[in-house]
Write a protein that holds these residues in place. Structure first.
Motif, short mmCIF file in Angstrom:
data_model
loop_
_atom_site.label_atom_id
_atom_site.label_comp_id
_atom_site.label_asym_id
_atom_site.label_seq_id
_atom_site.Cartn_x
_atom_site.Cartn_y
_atom_site.Cartn_z
N LEU A 136 0.82 -1.20 0.00
CA LEU A 136 0.00 0.00 0.00
C LEU A 136 0.86 1.27 0.00
CD1 LEU A 136 -2.84 1.17 0.02
CD2 LEU A 136 -2.80 1.06 2.53
N ASP A 137 1.99 1.24 0.71
CA ASP A 137 2.83 2.43 0.76
C ASP A 137 3.61 2.64 -0.53
OD1 ASP A 137 4.44 0.20 1.11
OD2 ASP A 137 5.75 1.15 2.59
N ARG A 138 3.50 1.69 -1.47
CA ARG A 138 4.17 1.81 -2.78
C ARG A 138 3.17 2.04 -3.90
NH1 ARG A 138 9.73 0.26 -3.14
NH2 ARG A 138 10.47 -0.29 -1.06
N LYS A 139 1.93 2.37 -3.57
CA LYS A 139 0.87 2.36 -4.59
C LYS A 139 1.10 3.36 -5.71
CE LYS A 139 -2.37 5.47 -2.19
NZ LYS A 139 -3.75 5.58 -1.65
N HIS A 140 1.84 4.43 -5.47
CA HIS A 140 2.08 5.42 -6.52
C HIS A 140 3.45 5.25 -7.18
CE1 HIS A 140 -1.65 7.31 -5.64
NE2 HIS A 140 -1.30 7.72 -4.44
N GLU A 141 4.14 4.17 -6.86
CA GLU A 141 5.44 3.91 -7.47
C GLU A 141 5.26 3.10 -8.75
OE1 GLU A 141 9.76 2.02 -6.11
OE2 GLU A 141 8.27 2.65 -4.62
N LEU A 142 6.06 3.43 -9.77
CA LEU A 142 5.98 2.66 -11.01
C LEU A 142 6.39 1.21 -10.76
CD1 LEU A 142 7.46 5.10 -13.70
CD2 LEU A 142 5.05 4.67 -13.15
N ALA A 143 5.67 0.30 -11.37
CA ALA A 143 5.94 -1.12 -11.15
C ALA A 143 7.36 -1.49 -11.55
CB ALA A 143 4.94 -1.97 -11.93
#
Length: 247
Positions: A136-143
């Protein structure tokens, strides 16, 4: 009634037999492992179960409904999700949108009030899944910017976004260090505890022996053993398949 069952499943490619007469039964709530040396036919089995390839012969049943003539999207809608050994996330999309695509919904400007409400509900659903798998804390990070361990978790999360009853996990621990593999085992147990039944292809014997309730062993496209992990560990045919026959 078995949750998932195959009967005499066979697949040939231009005369080469990749799988021959494979009959397996999956019970709801168990963790079933499919193991065997390279080239044993494990991924071919997953490709048949998920509809990527049609079987040459044999039958696949999911909750007593025959699946072997269905397309992949129909099988996914029926309740079977899968991951791939090589992660297939959309690298240029962020983590959240990867799950929204898997969940079947995208955000567009100019939606009606009702549609915006529905969109928020779908976002909340995929955020719940991301929280569950620790992303959840990586939700805006590019895959594409995620480390391998988190890419593996994203692959699992995308399969979970399909809301499956069965999830096929293809070497989810490959390339992970010991601590990451232990965390993955905890996640797979949590998936089972939430009512989703896992089948996993796995080469990591620590994971297999400590996670799976039952094992089916393939070699050269044929089943050579099945049973509890302790039974499989000591099976002479399995030892020979992995280590070769002493001369």
């Amino acid at each position: 009634m078995h949750l998932l069952e195959t009967k005499n499943l066979t697949k040939e490619f231009s005369g080469l037999v990749a799988l021959q007469n494979i009959s397996i039964q999956l019970q709801e709530g168990e963790i079933l492992g499919i193991i065997g040396p390279n080239g044993a036919g494990k991924t071919t089995l997953f490709n048949l179960l998920s509809g990527i390839f049609p079987p040459t012969s044999g039958e696949i049943y999911f909750q007593d409904v025959r699946l072997d003539d269905l397309k992949p999207y129909q099988i996914a809608l029926a309740g079977i999700g899968r991951t791939f050994q090589i992660v297939r996330s959309f690298g240029d999309l962020d983590v959240l949108r990867n799950l929204l695509v898997a969940h079947g919904h995208r955000f567009y400007p100019g939606l009606s009030l009702f549609s915006r409400f529905a969109q928020r509900r779908h976002i909340a659903k995929v955020e719940e899944i991301l929280d569950w798998v620790g992303l959840l804390d990586r939700k805006h990070e590019l895959a594409k910017n995620l480390p391998l361990g988190l890419k593996k978790r994203l692959e699992i999360a995308r399969a979970l976004a399909l809301e499956p009853k069965v999830i096929l996990l293809d070497e989810s621990s490959a390339g992970l260090v010991h601590e990451e593999a232990e965390e993955l085992m905890q996640l797979i147990r949590a998936i089972r505890d939430r009512g989703i039944t896992p089948i996993l292809i796995e080469h990591n014997m620590h994971v297999v022996m400590n996670l799976c309730d039952r094992l089916v062993v393939l070699d050269h496209g044929e089943e050579i053993a099945r049973g509890l992990p302790g039974e499989i560990r000591a099976d002479p045919a399995v030892i020979e398949a992995y280590l070769g026959k002493e001369t």
